[in-house]
Design an enzyme around this catalytic site. Structure first.
Site, PDB file in Angstrom:
ATOM      1  N   ARG A  46     -51.025 -96.244  -6.192  1.00 28.22           N
ATOM      2  CA  ARG A  46     -52.337 -96.439  -5.561  1.00 28.22           C
ATOM      3  C   ARG A  46     -53.319 -96.948  -6.617  1.00 28.22           C
ATOM      4  O   ARG A  46     -54.127 -97.822  -6.366  1.00 28.22           O
ATOM      5  CB  ARG A  46     -52.864 -95.138  -4.933  1.00 28.22           C
ATOM      6  CG  ARG A  46     -54.229 -95.359  -4.346  1.00 28.22           C
ATOM      7  CD  ARG A  46     -54.913 -94.218  -3.596  1.00 28.22           C
ATOM      8  NE  ARG A  46     -54.219 -92.990  -3.419  1.00 28.22           N
ATOM      9  CZ  ARG A  46     -54.286 -91.955  -4.284  1.00 28.22           C
ATOM     10  NH1 ARG A  46     -55.029 -92.034  -5.370  1.00 28.22           N
ATOM     11  NH2 ARG A  46     -53.614 -90.867  -4.045  1.00 28.22           N
ATOM     12  N   TYR A  98     -71.893-111.962   7.805  1.00 30.19           N
ATOM     13  CA  TYR A  98     -70.584-111.755   8.450  1.00 30.19           C
ATOM     14  C   TYR A  98     -70.687-110.526   9.358  1.00 30.19           C
ATOM     15  O   TYR A  98     -71.147-109.465   8.912  1.00 30.19           O
ATOM     16  CB  TYR A  98     -69.503-111.560   7.383  1.00 30.19           C
ATOM     17  CG  TYR A  98     -68.164-111.173   7.962  1.00 30.19           C
ATOM     18  CD1 TYR A  98     -67.434-112.085   8.725  1.00 30.19           C
ATOM     19  CD2 TYR A  98     -67.636-109.912   7.778  1.00 30.19           C
ATOM     20  CE1 TYR A  98     -66.220-111.728   9.281  1.00 30.19           C
ATOM     21  CE2 TYR A  98     -66.411-109.545   8.330  1.00 30.19           C
ATOM     22  CZ  TYR A  98     -65.713-110.461   9.079  1.00 30.19           C
ATOM     23  OH  TYR A  98     -64.509-110.108   9.629  1.00 30.19           O
ATOM     24  N   ASP A 170     -71.093-112.423  -1.536  1.00 31.84           N
ATOM     25  CA  ASP A 170     -69.850-112.572  -0.778  1.00 31.84           C
ATOM     26  C   ASP A 170     -69.496-114.065  -0.852  1.00 31.84           C
ATOM     27  O   ASP A 170     -70.140-114.897  -0.221  1.00 31.84           O
ATOM     28  CB  ASP A 170     -70.072-112.106   0.671  1.00 31.84           C
ATOM     29  CG  ASP A 170     -68.809-112.228   1.531  1.00 31.84           C
ATOM     30  OD1 ASP A 170     -67.913-113.015   1.159  1.00 31.84           O
ATOM     31  OD2 ASP A 170     -68.738-111.556   2.573  1.00 31.84           O
ATOM     32  N   LYS A 195     -58.981-115.302   3.516  1.00 32.51           N
ATOM     33  CA  LYS A 195     -59.416-116.640   3.915  1.00 32.51           C
ATOM     34  C   LYS A 195     -58.897-117.689   2.924  1.00 32.51           C
ATOM     35  O   LYS A 195     -57.711-117.851   2.798  1.00 32.51           O
ATOM     36  CB  LYS A 195     -60.930-116.646   4.068  1.00 32.51           C
ATOM     37  CG  LYS A 195     -61.505-115.408   4.811  1.00 32.51           C
ATOM     38  CD  LYS A 195     -61.097-115.335   6.279  1.00 32.51           C
ATOM     39  CE  LYS A 195     -61.428-114.002   6.938  1.00 32.51           C
ATOM     40  NZ  LYS A 195     -62.804-113.543   6.825  1.00 32.51           N
TER      41      LYS A 195
HETATM   42  C1  LIG Z   1     -63.492-112.232   6.887  1.00 35.01           C
HETATM   43  C2  LIG Z   1     -64.701-111.967   6.098  1.00 35.01           C
HETATM   44  C3  LIG Z   1     -64.957-110.695   5.563  1.00 35.01           C
HETATM   45  C4  LIG Z   1     -64.047-109.499   5.831  1.00 35.01           C
HETATM   46  O1  LIG Z   1     -62.796-109.668   5.257  1.00 35.01           O
HETATM   47  P1  LIG Z   1     -61.422-109.034   5.867  1.00 35.01           P
HETATM   48  O2  LIG Z   1     -60.397-109.513   4.902  1.00 35.01           O
HETATM   49  O3  LIG Z   1     -61.280-109.586   7.241  1.00 35.01           O
HETATM   50  O4  LIG Z   1     -61.614-107.560   5.856  1.00 35.01           O
HETATM   51  C5  LIG Z   1     -66.098-110.516   4.793  1.00 35.01           C
HETATM   52  N1  LIG Z   1     -66.952-111.541   4.575  1.00 35.01           N
HETATM   53  C6  LIG Z   1     -66.738-112.773   5.079  1.00 35.01           C
HETATM   54  C7  LIG Z   1     -67.722-113.849   4.803  1.00 35.01           C
HETATM   55  C8  LIG Z   1     -65.618-113.037   5.862  1.00 35.01           C
HETATM   56  O5  LIG Z   1     -65.431-114.250   6.384  1.00 35.01           O
END
Ligand SMILES: *Cc1c(COP(=O)(O)O)cnc(C)c1O
Length: 382
Positions: A46, A98, A170, A195
């Site tokens: 972990r 988001y 982010d 992504k």
């Molecule tokens: C998808 C996304 C998230 C969350 O990520 P997950 O991997 O789906 O938990 C956070 N911020 C942005 C801008 C996103 O597109």
């Protein structure tokens, strides 16, 4: 080393026992100790796994960071960052956020006494006006989702530093290929590695990068204590995805540009939101802080009809109708009925998410096929 070389090699050495060029998937939960406490830094998976450690080093290199940390999802990474705070602390976040982050802030962490303010960050005065002696963090997304607004990272960081606040970016939409917020002075960069970083729509993962030793220590402690750490299989897949990040992003940007220009000249299309257009309100900031403009595009129809948007989104064949973004395959989404359906109609329309707004994650297929697909789907609207 330059970006593409780091994407392929950073954090990775041939396996010392066999010479295997790929980092092994260390599928183990624990590690044998020679005597109590006598181990090679690995005690329980972990906390630490060698496949994940290699990925963390690669991600840190791509963000020009000292430290990288991976999580089992982007939301797991965001959750760890907010856990740096204590009840009573306040956060200023972008208003065009988001949906999952907005949900976690307002529905989960507000219960623990953390206060969130959502402001339009174009207006730097609006940030200054919201700061009080309880403010501890500024949380920024740029480009924003789905309106593709661009926020000036360096200017935001300057305000954060003046008031001794932790600045968080982010960086999911841009990826480290397009912008490196730590180079602009930000304290923490987070990613949904689901992504662009992984890029193949087959893994859920999150990541954090920072140059700040104290923040890294706290975040690593939270990761191990709370347990949202990813397994070795997923770490391997993201590391493999990263090896083509620069090549994929180049094509995402090239196709994005072609599609944005095609849509702009189409008689049935209303507004096209893409930061590469000179008339985009934040084009100058985008040019200053990004290497290129990416493959994310939003647009409306002249009729602004929900039915017409639905007809278009149901008739594309190369663009698949789905949530998510950043994969090699092109996706189309209808925020008003999908990602942003939970926002009250009046509020949704006020932020620009009108009934016909469609969002494209332009993939890396052939440009001609993408444009032909949009052409034939637009023709279905009568
Ligand atoms: C998808 C996304 C998230 C969350 O990520 P997950 O991997 O789906 O938990 C956070 N911020 C942005 C801008 C996103 O597109």
């Amino acid at each position: 080393m330059k970006f593409g070389t780091k994407a392929i090699h950073a954090g990775q050495e041939p396996d010392p026992t066999t010479g295997a060029i790929m980092t092994p998937i260390y599928q183990t939960s624990t590690y044998v100790q020679h005597a109590p406490g006598d181990h090679k830094g690995y005690a329980y998976a972990r906390g630490k796994n060698p496949t994940r450690v290699a990925l963390e080093a690669c991600l840190a290199a791509l963000e020009n960071a000292k430290h990288g940390l991976c999580f089992s999802s982007g939301m797991g990474a965001a959750d760890a960052i907010i856990k740096l705070l204590v009840p009573g602390d306040e956060v200023i976040a972008t208003d065009d956020l988001y949906g999952g982050s907005y949900r976690m802030f307002t529905k989960v962490f507000s219960k623990y006494g953390i206060v969130f303010h959502f402001v339009d960050m174009h207006d730097l005065d609006a940030i200054e006006k919201t700061i009080n002696d309880k403010t501890k963090m500024i949380w920024v997304e740029t480009p924003t989702n789905p309106m593709m607004k661009i926020i000036d990272i360096a200017a935001m960081v300057e305000i954060a530093k003046k008031h001794n606040l932790i600045s968080v970016i982010d960086n999911t939409f841009a990826s480290p290929y397009l912008q490196n917020p730590l180079d602009m002075g930000a304290d923490i960069v987070m990613h949904s590695a689901t992504k662009y970083l992984n890029g193949h729509s087959d893994v859920i993962m999150g990541a954090i990068c920072t140059n700040n030793d104290a923040l890294y220590e706290q975040l690593a402690f939270i990761a191990n204590s709370c347990g949202a750490t990813p397994g070795p299989q997923d770490s391997f897949l993201v590391m493999r995805g990263l090896k083509t990040l620069h090549v994929r992003m180049e094509r995402h940007c090239q196709n994005g540009k072609a599609v944005a220009h095609y849509l702009k000249n189409h008689p049935k299309v209303g507004k096209v939101y893409w930061p590469g257009f000179e008339e985009h309100p934040n084009h100058a900031v985008a040019k200053k802080q990004m290497r290129d403009f990416g493959g994310m595009i939003s647009f409306t129809l002249k009729t602004d009809s929900f039915e017409d948007a639905s007809t278009l989104a149901s008739n594309t064949k190369v663009f698949s109708l789905a949530e998510s973004l950043g994969g090699v395959e092109s996706l189309i989404g209808h925020p008003a009925s999908m990602t942003h359906a939970s926002i009250p109609t009046q509020e949704r329309i006020k932020t620009g998410i009108t009934d016909s707004l469609l969002r494209l994650s332009v993939g890396i297929e052939d440009e001609e096929d993408l444009i032909e697909d949009l052409r034939q789907a637009l023709e279905k609207i009568v």
